[in-house]
Design an enzyme around this catalytic site. Structure first.
Site: not given
Ligand code: PRP
Ligand code: URA
Length: 215
Positions: A110, A114
């Site tokens: 994410r 944005t």
């Molecule tokens: C986190 C989580 C989801 C996403 C959720 O991942 O594991 O994939 O955020 O957020 P959203 O519903 O707003 O899209 P992150 O993007 O932090 O990546 P990571 O698992 O590599 O840390």
């Molecule tokens: N991703 C996470 O890991 N935690 C949150 O609360 C939202 C997005």
């Protein structure tokens, strides 16, 4: 399992063990080691619920005493698809329950500014149209990552997809239902809301960082 009226695609796995373990998971004092073990255990318990309507076929079986008939799960092997990184924490527990499952991977993160998903990896079995998929990610926040992952799975031919998460925000459930009304969502908890930087409240923090000890 229970289903909140306002979200027809959502089911909450509210088994007492899941609720107990999720509370430990939320605790800021929980160590990385415990966090990993708890995600693993909750994922396994949720997979038990998520697979309760898998199709079966009758099979013959010879017991030590006589021949009889039993049941086998019908069709191609189930496919688990963790969204990297944090979804990886849910794979091993489910594989203990369903050792023959295949494992695909979807790489998404994410964007911090944005909050929109950026994809960097995609690999699932070639015959996606013939398989049942369990898409895995502990967090459903804005719903952007899960919606993009499901779009990619459908583009690859998948038609039978379920999304398993530990903590869901109302905003994410609504966005996912609007984008993919055919995809059932199982969560251990429907939390209150997102904060101004897209974190779930009360939530459990950053699932990837807590799983892999990167903060
Ligand atoms: C986190 C989580 C989801 C996403 C959720 O991942 O594991 O994939 O955020 O957020 P959203 O519903 O707003 O899209 P992150 O993007 O932090 O990546 P990571 O698992 O590599 O840390
Ligand atoms: N991703 C996470 O890991 N935690 C949150 O609360 C939202 C997005």
């Amino acid at each position: 399992m229970s289903s909140p009226h306002e979200f027809p695609t959502l089911s909450i796995v509210d088994h007492p063990l899941v609720r107990h373990k999720l509370t430990l998971l939320r605790d800021r004092a929980t160590s990385t080691k415990q966090f990993k073990e708890l995600v693993d255990e909750i994922a396994m318990l949720m997979a038990y619920e998520a697979t309760r309507d898998l199709a079966l076929e009758p099979v013959p079986v010879d017991t030590p005493l006589e021949s009889t008939s039993g049941w086998a799960v019908r069709g191609k092997k189930l496919t688990l698809v963790p969204i990297l990184r944090a979804g990886l924490g849910m794979v091993e527990g489910i594989l203990r329950l369903i050792p023959s499952a295949r494992v695909g991977h979807i790489g998404l993160y994410r964007d911090h500014d944005t909050l929109e998903p950026v994809d960097y990896y995609f690999k699932v079995p070639g015959d996606a149209g013939e398989r049942d998929f369990l898409l895995l990610d502990p967090m459903l926040a804005t719903g952007g990552s899960a919606a993009a992952a499901i779009t990619s799975l459908k583009r690859a031919g998948a038609t039978r997809i379920r999304f398993l998460c530990l903590v869901a925000a109302p905003e994410g459930v609504a966005r996912l239902a609007a984008a993919h009304p055919d995809v059932p969502v199982l969560a251990a908890s429907l939390d209150r809301e997102l904060n101004e930087i897209g974190y779930i409240l009360p939530g459990l923090g950053d699932a990837g960082d807590r799983l892999f000890g990167t903060r």
